[in-house]
Design an enzyme around this catalytic site. Structure first.
Site, short mmCIF file in Angstrom:
data_model
loop_
_atom_site.label_atom_id
_atom_site.label_comp_id
_atom_site.label_asym_id
_atom_site.label_seq_id
_atom_site.Cartn_x
_atom_site.Cartn_y
_atom_site.Cartn_z
N GLU A 141 0.83 -1.21 0.00
CA GLU A 141 0.00 0.00 0.00
C GLU A 141 0.86 1.26 0.00
O GLU A 141 1.61 1.49 0.94
CB GLU A 141 -0.91 0.02 1.23
CG GLU A 141 -1.79 1.27 1.31
CD GLU A 141 -2.60 1.34 2.59
OE1 GLU A 141 -3.55 2.14 2.63
OE2 GLU A 141 -2.28 0.60 3.53
N ASP A 168 -5.87 2.60 -1.49
CA ASP A 168 -6.57 3.42 -0.50
C ASP A 168 -6.87 4.78 -1.15
O ASP A 168 -5.96 5.56 -1.41
CB ASP A 168 -5.69 3.59 0.74
CG ASP A 168 -6.45 4.25 1.89
OD1 ASP A 168 -7.24 5.18 1.63
OD2 ASP A 168 -6.23 3.87 3.06
N GLN A 225 -9.72 0.76 -0.05
CA GLN A 225 -10.11 1.44 1.17
C GLN A 225 -10.47 2.89 0.87
O GLN A 225 -10.17 3.40 -0.22
CB GLN A 225 -8.97 1.40 2.20
CG GLN A 225 -8.64 0.00 2.68
CD GLN A 225 -7.46 -0.02 3.64
OE1 GLN A 225 -6.54 0.77 3.52
NE2 GLN A 225 -7.48 -0.95 4.58
N GLU A 244 -11.75 2.80 6.22
CA GLU A 244 -10.61 3.05 7.09
C GLU A 244 -10.53 4.55 7.37
O GLU A 244 -9.64 5.25 6.88
CB GLU A 244 -9.31 2.55 6.44
CG GLU A 244 -8.14 2.54 7.44
CD GLU A 244 -6.80 2.26 6.79
OE1 GLU A 244 -5.96 1.63 7.44
OE2 GLU A 244 -6.59 2.68 5.64
#
Length: 255
Positions: A141, A176, A202, A238
């Site tokens: 990530e 993300d 996310q 998140e």
């Protein structure tokens, strides 16, 4: 159109509760799955029991950050820390197997340069090899430079190159939306172009990392676009709630 599914990231949501009780809270709130950051202080059997009780699945967990008193935020790109990095990978795989968690985010840490790149690649090869017999996917990530200045992995382009170089079928990108928007933007096109290597998605509001019902990202558009791409796995919430988590969940119905 099929209803979008959501996963509660218990690294940020219901943090005042024990991990098993946070799983129960996520189920009561209507989430379709859960995920976490570093669950290792909680016995895996207790987590597995709460998951079985609620019928939820744990989607993912992270390798340990290392020595947080020294500011570490992952170990796998740190030269001369290979033994510690691989111990963290082994720990994560053991916990994931016990909780039937299909994804492990291997954290790179604060590092730079060719030696760090080589170290990260070698540790990812190890992680993929160890995880493959158990059907576990390894995720990497990119983190934004505001929250994690100096983090080794900082862009989807860099992550894409690493994934292509290693060629491991169980190495994927954790996309993300919060981090990518702050670093690169262009979420719609990036999601489309990177879909073949995305293992998990996310989200959080930008720039305050709150619930997705405000900020500069149009999440109704993003969620619809993800659905149109054919991605059906739960999307990871998140975000950092302001105050009580339950008071921030209106978006689950409105979005």
């Amino acid at each position: 159109m099929q209803k979008t599914k959501f996963s509660a990231n218990l690294g940020f949501l219901w943090t005042e509760k024990s991990l098993p009780d946070a799983i129960r809270a996520a189920h009561k709130a209507g989430f379709d799955a859960v995920e976490c950051h570093w669950p290792y202080a909680t016995p895996a059997a207790d987590v597995a029991s709460a998951l079985a009780e609620t019928g939820l699945h744990m989607l993912g967990l992270n390798t340990t950050r290392g020595d947080t008193t020294k500011g570490e935020n992952g170990l796998s790109a740190l030269p001369n820390r290979t033994d510690d990095a691989r111990a963290a990978i082994d720990q994560a795989i053991t916990y994931a197997r016990a909780t039937r968690t299909p994804n492990i985010h291997v954290m790179a840490g604060f590092a730079a340069g060719d030696h760090a790149a080589q170290t990260f690649a070698e540790n990812l090869r190890y992680a993929c090899t160890q995880a493959a017999p158990h059907g576990i996917t390894i995720l990497i990530e990119p983190l934004n430079p505001y929250d994690a200045p100096g983090y080794f992995l900082s862009s989807t382009d860099q992550a894409q190159a690493i994934i292509a170089e290693l060629g491991a079928p169980n190495l994927k990108l954790m996309f993300d939306c919060y981090h990518v928007q702050l670093t690169q933007g262009d979420l719609t096109h990036r999601l489309s172009n990177l879909l073949p290597i995305i293992g998990h998605i996310q989200f959080a509001s930008v720039p305050d990392r709150g619930a997705p019902d405000h900020g500069e990202v149009n999440y109704p558009h993003i969620f619809a676009h993800i659905q149109n791409l054919g991605y059906t796995a739960p999307l990871g919430a998140e975000y950092k709630p302001r105050g009580d988590t339950d008071a921030t969940l209106g978006w689950l119905k409105t979005l």
